[in-house]
Each structure stands twice: as C-alpha cells, then as structure tokens.
Scaffold this motif. Structure first.
Motif, PDB file in Angstrom:
ATOM      1  N   ALA A 115       0.825  -1.196   0.000  1.00 23.25           N
ATOM      2  CA  ALA A 115       0.000   0.000   0.000  1.00 23.25           C
ATOM      3  C   ALA A 115       0.863   1.252   0.000  1.00 23.25           C
ATOM      4  O   ALA A 115       1.974   1.265   0.539  1.00 23.25           O
ATOM      5  CB  ALA A 115      -0.914  -0.009   1.226  1.00 23.25           C
ATOM      6  N   GLN A 125      -0.867   9.011  -0.096  1.00 23.85           N
ATOM      7  CA  GLN A 125      -2.307   8.909  -0.302  1.00 23.85           C
ATOM      8  C   GLN A 125      -2.991  10.251  -0.071  1.00 23.85           C
ATOM      9  O   GLN A 125      -3.884  10.651  -0.844  1.00 23.85           O
ATOM     10  CB  GLN A 125      -2.888   7.854   0.651  1.00 23.85           C
ATOM     11  N   PRO A 129     -10.292   1.954  -3.929  1.00 23.33           N
ATOM     12  CA  PRO A 129      -9.042   1.332  -3.447  1.00 23.33           C
ATOM     13  C   PRO A 129      -9.353   0.173  -2.499  1.00 23.33           C
ATOM     14  O   PRO A 129     -10.138   0.338  -1.554  1.00 23.33           O
ATOM     15  CB  PRO A 129      -8.330   2.480  -2.726  1.00 23.33           C
ATOM     16  N   ARG A 130      -8.754  -0.989  -2.742  1.00 28.11           N
ATOM     17  CA  ARG A 130      -9.116  -2.187  -1.990  1.00 28.11           C
ATOM     18  C   ARG A 130      -8.864  -2.039  -0.495  1.00 28.11           C
ATOM     19  O   ARG A 130      -9.608  -2.584   0.333  1.00 28.11           O
ATOM     20  CB  ARG A 130      -8.344  -3.385  -2.538  1.00 28.11           C
ATOM     21  N   ASP A 131      -7.795  -1.327  -0.114  1.00 29.43           N
ATOM     22  CA  ASP A 131      -7.482  -1.182   1.308  1.00 29.43           C
ATOM     23  C   ASP A 131      -8.560  -0.388   2.049  1.00 29.43           C
ATOM     24  O   ASP A 131      -8.799  -0.610   3.237  1.00 29.43           O
ATOM     25  CB  ASP A 131      -6.131  -0.494   1.500  1.00 29.43           C
ATOM     26  N   HIS A 132      -9.176   0.556   1.335  1.00 29.84           N
ATOM     27  CA  HIS A 132     -10.120   1.457   1.987  1.00 29.84           C
ATOM     28  C   HIS A 132     -11.565   1.181   1.599  1.00 29.84           C
ATOM     29  O   HIS A 132     -12.470   1.889   2.064  1.00 29.84           O
ATOM     30  CB  HIS A 132      -9.786   2.912   1.634  1.00 29.84           C
ATOM     31  N   THR A 146     -14.211   0.702   4.522  1.00 30.40           N
ATOM     32  CA  THR A 146     -14.503   1.948   5.242  1.00 30.40           C
ATOM     33  C   THR A 146     -15.304   2.910   4.386  1.00 30.40           C
ATOM     34  O   THR A 146     -16.273   3.523   4.851  1.00 30.40           O
ATOM     35  CB  THR A 146     -13.188   2.618   5.691  1.00 30.40           C
TER      36      THR A 146
END
Length: 357
Positions: free
Chosen positions: A2, A8, A181-184, A187
């Motif tokens: 990431a 970011q 975005p996969r990480d977020h 949320t």
C-alpha cells in the motif's frame, strides 16, 4: 504494498482540488446533470420496489417516466397558470399594500415616521440593507440561471439525464464500488452507506414533508378566502426543509395579507394564523418524526451555513449540492471524531497505561 499515508493524502488532496475547480468552472453547465442526478436518486427506491414486484429495470423506469410526464403536464395545465397569475397579481398589488401599510403606521405608530427619531433611522438603515442584499441575491440567481442554459433546453436535458441515470443507477453504483481502493473499500462503503441513510432520511423525507405542507397551506388558505393563498402556500412549503423558516416566512406573509384583507374581522385573521399553527404542530409531531426521523444529523445551522457557502462559491448549482455535501461532511466529521477519541492524541498517557495493562 500500500502507498504511504503521506502519498495517499497528496493524491486525494489533488483530486479534491481538481474536483472543486471543475465544479467552479463548469457549475452552470453541470446544472441539468445535477438536477437530473438528484431526481434519479430520489426515484431510485421507487424503481427498486417495482423491480421487487417482478418488473424489469427498463419497465420500472418506463412506468416512472410516464407517471412523471403525466404529473408534469397536469401541473402545467392546472397549477402553474394559477400560481403565475397569483404571483403577478401579488407583484402588481404590492405598491398599494405598502401604501396602506404606511397609512396604518402613520396612524398607529407616528414616531416611526419621524425623521429625527432613532427608530426611523434604524428602519431606514434596515430597509436599505435588505434592498441591497435582495438585489444582489436576485441578480446572482438570475445571472446563474440565465447563463446556465436556455430554459427550453434545460427542460429537455433534465428528463433525458434522469431517465438514463435511473435506468443504470444500480450498475453505476456497483461499478464505482469496484473502482474503490481495496485497502479502503470497506470503510468507504460504510461511510457511503451512512451518507446515503442521512440523505434518504433528509432529502426524500423532507421533500415529502414540503409537498404535504405546501399543499395543505395552499388549499387551506384558499379555502378561508385569502388572496394569493396559493403562492403563499407554495413559498411556505418550498422552504419548509429549513426548520421553522417555512412557517415563519409563510405565516408572516399570510398573516400580513390577512390583516390588510380582513382588517377588523379577527376571526378570519385568527383562522389564517391557526392554519400555520396547525401546520407546525402536525409537522413537528407527526410528519417530520415519521418521514424524516430523529437521527438525520443535519443541524439547521449547519444546513444554513452549507447553503450560504456553496451558494456563494458555486451559485445555483452550489445550493443544489449543499445538502448532500453537508450530509457527507457530517458523516466524515463523526467518523473522524470517533478515530480521534480512540487515538493516542486524545487518550494520552492514560490510554498508554491501559494498553500496557
């Protein structure tokens, strides 16, 4: 791996700045698309319910379109002419009303017209301020609407945009979800769900409340014989989405007109005042709790601030997007507050000691 948080923030900050600049530069051009998107968002639950009844998305959109066209034509043929007529009559009779008001003031409150009195100076100053501000607002609205798009073109583009967006709404939402975005993504999806819940409660709920109250005020005022009852009810219903403002503006205008029309007939004037009192009781105890709910999270002051700021920055388009942006910022602010309350910045050494235990 990431991206670092610093990178970011940089990318998302640049994207936000570009979005704001585009909105500022293309605000007038975006007007029909913003209106079309808002209508499609408002009607999407109706289309979803029709789909649950067994209809395809295209059939549901077609039924909603036909009903919308019939309703619009009915409004054009029955309501709009009377509305325009009463508005023109109100503008024409306003000078005589002001003349009668001046005579009433001269008789009852002669000190207000004494040029040397402080109260007269205050009224003159207030009148000049209101006149200048009203002129600025009207000029801004007319300029924004006039430079946006021809009204005829607007009436053509908005329905087309609405139909296409309503037809593809679910697919667009799903596609946007795939691009997150996969990480977020979890949320963002959670925050988007909360924002949608706030908007659904406020925009759809308050839209229904405005329609019900506007119809009630217009019909009731015309039933008691008040001149311009239709236009007063329309104005009161239109601004009901700001708590107490609809009743304040509509009630002041209606009671003021009733005083001139029914002076001496206190029962008739009391009926006009009672109409707005009943409307407020019904709104506060039944309509708003049932249709809007108590957990919307949009404080009236926050809403007024959003309307003022976005209206000043982006004109008429800014006022249209002020409510969803205010709702989104409110959800993000609550999310940020929850993170702050769990952070070391808030808990300090006490939180560090608890973690060690």
């Amino acid at each position: 791996m990431a991206l670092p948080v610093k990178d970011q923030l940089r990318y998302w900050g640049v994207a936000a700045v570009v979005f704001v600049l585009l909105l500022w530069a293309l605000g007038d051009v975006l007007l029909p698309f913003v209106i079309g998107g808002a209508i499609a968002y408002f009607l999407d639950p109706v289309a979803d319910r029709l789909e649950k009844l067994g209809l395809s998305r295209m059939a549901a959109t077609g039924i909603i379109t036909i009903v919308g066209i019939l309703g619009f034509v009915l409004m054009i043929l029955m309501v709009l002419p009377a509305l325009i007529t009463q508005l023109i009559d109100l503008v024409e009779v306003m000078p005589s009303l002001l003349k009668e008001l001046r005579g009433f003031v001269e008789k009852q409150f002669p000190s207000l017209l004494d040029r040397e009195s402080s109260s007269h100076q205050v009224l003159v100053s207030l009148g000049e301020t209101l006149q200048s501000k009203t002129g600025d607002v009207l000029q801004s609205v007319v300029a924004s609407l006039g430079s946006a798009i021809n009204v005829v073109v607007l009436l053509v583009i908005v329905p087309v945009v609405t139909v296409y967006l309503l037809l593809d709404w679910d697919r667009m939402i799903a596609r946007i979800g795939e691009l997150l975005p996969r990480d977020h993504a979890p949320t963002i999806n959670r925050l988007a769900g909360e924002i949608n819940a706030v908007l659904a409660s406020f925009v759809r709920g308050m839209g229904t409340v405005c329609l019900i109250l506007g119809t009630y005020y217009a019909v009731a005022l015309m039933a008691v014989g008040l001149q311009f009852g239709l236009i007063v009810g329309f104005i009161a219903g239109l601004v009901t989405f700001i708590p107490y403002l609809g009743a304040l503006i509509g009630g002041t205008l209606a009671i003021g007109l009733a005083l001139f029309q029914f002076w001496g007939d206190w029962a008739q004037i009391g009926l006009v005042a009672g109409i707005f009192a009943l409307g407020q009781v019904t709104e506060g105890n039944f309509l708003t709790p049932k249709l809007v709910g108590s957990s919307v999270g949009l404080h009236p002051v926050w809403l007024l601030l959003a309307l003022s700021v976005f209206g000043a920055l982006f004109g008429f388009v800014g006022m249209l997007i002020a409510v969803p942006v205010a709702a989104a910022l409110g959800v993000v602010a609550r999310f940020g507050t929850s993170i702050y309350l769990d952070s070391r910045l808030y808990t300090g050494l006490e939180g560090l000691n608890q973690d060690d235990e």
